[in-house]
Design a protein around this motif. Sequence first.
Motif: not given
Length: 402
Positions: A59, A83, A85, A94-95, A121, A123-124, A126, A141, A146
Amino acid sequence: VYNPKGSLYNGSLPNGDRGRRKSRFALFKRPKANGVKPSTVHIACTPQAAKAISNKDQHSISYTLSRAQTVVVEYTHDSNTDMFQIGRSTESPIDFVVTDTVPGSQSNSDTQSVQSTISRFACRIICERNPPFTARIYAAGFDSSKNIFLGEKAAKWKTSDGQMDGLTTNGVLVMHPRNGFTEDSKPGIWREISVCGNVFSLRETRSAQQRGKMVEVETNQLQDGSLIDLCGATLLWRTAEGLSHTPTVKHLEALRQEINAARPQCPVGFNTLAFPSMKRKDVVDEKQPWVYLNCGHVHGYHNWGNKEERDGKDRECPMCRSVGPYVPLWLGCEAGFYVDAGPPTHAFSPCGHVCSEKTTAYWSQIPLPHGTHTFHAACPFCAHQLAGEQGYIRLIFQGPLD
């Protein structure tokens, strides 16, 4: 994470929840930690920097300062965090896939014609894997390689400790409510979150080059009721602890049955009114209650009282002669948006979504970002901009005359 503007179809997406496109997304501890944290900083043009960017297992965040200079920050595995995303892209990193929602639209075809302002992408988040499971939000993200790239035009800078930081094009805004997400909640102040999770006051316009002032006393830690705005979708963050005090769908169903059991009547037609079941939330039922939004008198549907002005949208209430919009009432189905478990006594104007008094009062005070530089209050169940003096009305039901 609830997607108002997505579950702003009152509890579900127009074509149903599919895979990673959902109206709400639950974050669970992953079988194996996938969090990352910053490690080595390379000044680009060095072989190590090029290697960090091209390495698909590494990453990294690249900050392009000029054509000649890029700073690359390598990120390493963090076994203590997970993490998640969020973004518009359907690629595997992307989740939770979010799309722009046009208020009042009934299908995806209505929303697709709009050029999206949500980042692919965006935001992420954590989350710590151990109690208290603190969740922090960061702008941008990592993509399928990565990498996060901040181009020449993106706002970016060197921090006092020699690290790099920056903002994404349309930014990630967060608002933490005061007094948590309870019946005593009050709106907080919208802030912008940077790529490294620092907190700033808002830029002059959404994508201005100049960043706001750093707000050192605040953090990027999400709290129950935090709102996350991705410029085209606003998400509501709820904690497990917070949701344990929120009414359940079962409770909302019991409230619906209770109000129907009281057999409210149309004061003119004397027919009994009933709120349709939660599942039938898009077809107007013949027993459906309707309301005059200026006075709050609840009736059954009828055809009289049309005013010629304003395209026949305004109607005269037969009870009190006040003139205004006349709309069907719908129960708000998304329990996560309720600040208390009170009875459904109030409706948002102009959409007619019904919930508790404290819930309507809370959402009517929240300025939600709209476009690139305006804010307005909206119904959490359908994203319609609120209208009228307060944005909601107290409902006046007539009981049975027998």
